[in-house]
Design an enzyme around this catalytic site. Structure first.
Site, PDB file in Angstrom:
ATOM      1  N   PRO A  54      -2.246 -11.880  10.046  1.00 28.12           N
ATOM      2  CA  PRO A  54      -2.544 -11.738  11.474  1.00 28.12           C
ATOM      3  C   PRO A  54      -2.792 -10.268  11.795  1.00 28.12           C
ATOM      4  CG  PRO A  54      -0.181 -12.067  11.112  1.00 28.12           C
ATOM      5  CD  PRO A  54      -0.864 -12.294   9.794  1.00 28.12           C
ATOM      6  N   ASP A  55      -3.679 -10.011  12.751  1.00 26.71           N
ATOM      7  CA  ASP A  55      -3.870  -8.636  13.231  1.00 26.71           C
ATOM      8  C   ASP A  55      -2.845  -8.426  14.353  1.00 26.71           C
ATOM      9  OD1 ASP A  55      -4.682  -6.286  14.587  1.00 26.71           O
ATOM     10  OD2 ASP A  55      -6.688  -6.488  13.725  1.00 26.71           O
ATOM     11  N   ILE A  56      -1.787  -7.717  14.006  1.00 27.61           N
ATOM     12  CA  ILE A  56      -0.647  -7.568  14.926  1.00 27.61           C
ATOM     13  C   ILE A  56      -1.080  -6.868  16.212  1.00 27.61           C
ATOM     14  CG2 ILE A  56       1.644  -6.522  15.187  1.00 27.61           C
ATOM     15  CD1 ILE A  56       1.814  -6.800  12.047  1.00 27.61           C
ATOM     16  N   PHE A  91      -4.232   2.985  15.124  1.00 25.12           N
ATOM     17  CA  PHE A  91      -4.663   4.019  14.191  1.00 25.12           C
ATOM     18  C   PHE A  91      -5.843   3.466  13.409  1.00 25.12           C
ATOM     19  CE2 PHE A  91      -1.708   7.619  14.023  1.00 25.12           C
ATOM     20  CZ  PHE A  91      -0.821   7.196  15.006  1.00 25.12           C
ATOM     21  N   ASN A 117       0.845  -1.199   0.000  1.00 24.11           N
ATOM     22  CA  ASN A 117       0.000   0.000   0.000  1.00 24.11           C
ATOM     23  C   ASN A 117       0.875   1.241   0.000  1.00 24.11           C
ATOM     24  OD1 ASN A 117       0.549   0.768   2.838  1.00 24.11           O
ATOM     25  ND2 ASN A 117      -0.429  -1.208   3.230  1.00 24.11           N
ATOM     26  N   LYS A 159     -10.428  -4.480  19.430  1.00 26.80           N
ATOM     27  CA  LYS A 159      -9.004  -4.829  19.523  1.00 26.80           C
ATOM     28  C   LYS A 159      -8.453  -4.657  20.937  1.00 26.80           C
ATOM     29  CE  LYS A 159      -7.981  -3.795  14.677  1.00 26.80           C
ATOM     30  NZ  LYS A 159      -6.902  -3.863  13.694  1.00 26.80           N
ATOM     31  N   LYS A 205     -13.583  -0.207  16.818  1.00 22.32           N
ATOM     32  CA  LYS A 205     -12.235  -0.798  16.740  1.00 22.32           C
ATOM     33  C   LYS A 205     -11.538  -0.769  18.090  1.00 22.32           C
ATOM     34  CE  LYS A 205     -10.916  -0.507  12.521  1.00 22.32           C
ATOM     35  NZ  LYS A 205     -10.467   0.106  11.276  1.00 22.32           N
TER      36      LYS A 205
HETATM   37  O1  C5P Z   1      -8.286  -3.015  11.298  1.00 23.19           O
HETATM   38  P1  C5P Z   1      -7.577  -1.817  10.801  1.00 23.19           P
HETATM   39  O2  C5P Z   1      -6.571  -2.130   9.719  1.00 23.19           O
HETATM   40  O3  C5P Z   1      -8.415  -0.647  10.429  1.00 23.19           O
HETATM   41  O4  C5P Z   1      -6.819  -1.361  12.122  1.00 23.19           O
HETATM   42  C1  C5P Z   1      -5.918  -0.362  12.148  1.00 23.19           C
HETATM   43  C2  C5P Z   1      -4.984  -0.524  13.311  1.00 23.19           C
HETATM   44  O5  C5P Z   1      -4.609  -1.886  13.527  1.00 23.19           O
HETATM   45  C3  C5P Z   1      -3.702   0.173  13.031  1.00 23.19           C
HETATM   46  O6  C5P Z   1      -3.185   0.652  14.246  1.00 23.19           O
HETATM   47  C4  C5P Z   1      -2.830  -0.917  12.422  1.00 23.19           C
HETATM   48  O7  C5P Z   1      -1.449  -0.629  12.585  1.00 23.19           O
HETATM   49  C5  C5P Z   1      -3.264  -2.126  13.199  1.00 23.19           C
HETATM   50  N1  C5P Z   1      -3.214  -3.387  12.416  1.00 23.19           N
HETATM   51  C6  C5P Z   1      -2.295  -4.368  12.726  1.00 23.19           C
HETATM   52  N2  C5P Z   1      -2.290  -5.549  12.026  1.00 23.19           N
HETATM   53  C7  C5P Z   1      -3.166  -5.746  11.016  1.00 23.19           C
HETATM   54  C8  C5P Z   1      -4.074  -4.766  10.686  1.00 23.19           C
HETATM   55  C9  C5P Z   1      -4.081  -3.578  11.392  1.00 23.19           C
HETATM   56  O8  C5P Z   1      -1.496  -4.165  13.649  1.00 23.19           O
HETATM   57  N3  C5P Z   1      -3.122  -6.886  10.340  1.00 23.19           N
END
Ligand code: C5P
Length: 405
Positions: free
Chosen positions: A308-310, A326, A211, A344, A340
């Protein structure tokens, strides 16, 4: 031990008194508290203790001469003066106080004191009669008026057999006084981990999904957190930005790499800020060879799997961590951001309106709303660097001293 001096660059000046035998212990304790220490010795100091000892404990070359060609080539005296966040003189003899008060600049230590704007802390050490002497007292008053800080001298038995005020303060008291020089800093003792930039997900050896994230916001946050006194680890996706001074940077490519680096760093962190634009999906498997464009194919499919959602994974696995996310939204901004925050398990979410082209992503400016469970604060459009300072300030208000790394 709490890293009360983490990231700090301290110059320790040692002058010629018997208390110099304690100076290596001061160096060791300053380093234990997280500081980098460079030592300057006057000629008199080298009669009491060797530069080699101080070199060994400081892990840096010791500076003794103003007019040393080699030393000037390595790190000149002006550079050394700029390098220092604070100068500590321990022990400071009666002669040293007199020379400092006169504004002399005829050896390396006095020259550095003239050339540096850093705060100065002196630990006097001398015979009790020399300390009581009116000239010494006058010199100390002059230095106090100029903003020098004093630690001690302490009372007690002296090397010469006298008893009274004149002993150098103990190394721990000197380290505490050095710490107090920086106490006003917002994030002293905190370890802040920040993710920044995009991730790249391999399609084949020459192609990837990614991106437009530039990493600017995350890098600006890293800089602001260091300025506020924190130890900072910056986990950066592929970006072309220089590493801010004193920031530990870990370069990663994919979301999977970023998660691994984040898990490792978060173990010792007190604040986690996810400013990275992590790719939501990655190809199920990267092709081993370059995918060929054959003439009979007009469309192609790449099978994607969820990354994975870090942030979520870190926030859920370490509840004591202050987690900041963010949210880049284009519609129903506040409602999405609030959702969110809850989904999270975050402490704070910073919301961007990415439907606008003048802010967010690759732009230099940003305008955000900071949302916690208690409030929503609008931060007006400004440079990302300014905004980063405001965000760090807001985060530091939430992270109490009891939560230190
Ligand atoms: O779910 P979304 O992408 O909108 O969430 C944004 C937030 O989650 C940001 O802080 C982004 O750095 C974090 N994020 C992450 N891992 C992902 C997706 C988003 O840490 N796979």
């Amino acid at each position: 031990m709490t890293q009360t001096l983490q990231n700090k660059r301290l110059l320790l000046g040692i002058t010629g008194g018997i208390a110099a035998y304690k100076s290596p212990d001061i160096v060791r304790r300053l380093r234990d508290a997280g500081a980098e220490v460079r030592v300057i010795m006057t000629r008199g100091a080298t009669e009491f203790i060797t530069p080699l000892t101080l070199q060994a404990v400081s892990a840096n070359r010791v500076h003794t001469d103003l007019l040393d060609v080699d030393a000037e080539a390595a790190m000149g005296h002006i550079e050394l003066a700029r390098w220092a966040d604070a100068i500590i003189v321990a022990p400071a003899t009666a002669d040293a106080l007199s020379r400092f008060a006169q504004g002399r600049a005829d050896d390396l230590l006095t020259t550095l004191l003239r050339a540096s704007d850093a705060p100065v802390l002196v630990a006097p050490a001398m015979n009790q009669a020399m300390w009581r002497d009116p000239a010494t007292q006058d010199n100390s008053k002059i230095l106090l008026q100029r903003g020098y800080q004093f630690v001690g001298p302490a009372e007690g038995a002296q090397a010469c057999g006298d008893i009274g005020a004149g002993r150098m303060s103990e190394p721990l008291a000197i380290v505490d006084a050095a710490t107090a020089l920086f106490e006003q800093q917002l994030l002293t003792g905190q370890h802040v981990v920040i993710t920044a930039g995009p991730t790249r997900e391999r399609i084949d050896p020459v192609r990837y999904l990614s991106n437009f994230s530039s990493g600017k916001m995350g890098f600006a946050l890293a800089e602001a957190a260091v300025e506020a006194g924190a130890k900072v680890t910056l986990i950066a996706g592929p970006v072309s930005l220089p590493t801010p001074d004193r920031v530990e940077r870990i370069d990663v490519i994919s979301a999977t790499d970023m998660l691994a680096a984040a898990e490792l760093s978060a173990a010792s962190a007190s604040v986690f800020i996810a400013a990275a634009a992590v790719a939501d999906f990655r190809p199920r498997a990267a092709a081993e060879q370059k995918i060929k464009k054959t003439s009979d194919i007009e469309t192609m499919r790449i099978d994607l799997v969820k990354n994975p959602d870090i942030l979520r994974s870190i926030a859920e696995s370490k509840r004591s961590l202050y987690c900041v996310g963010f949210a880049a939204e284009t519609e129903n901004l506040l409602a999405h951001a609030r959702a969110k925050l809850a989904q999270k398990s975050l402490n704070m979410i910073v919301m961007n309106d990415v439907s606008r082209s003048d802010i967010g992503f690759a732009a230099d400016d940003n305008e955000v709303v900071v949302i916690t469970s208690e409030h929503a604060i609008h931060l007006e459009k400004t440079k990302k660097r300014h905004l980063a300072r405001r965000l760090i300030q807001l985060i530091s208000e939430q992270v109490g001293p009891g939560n230190r790394a």
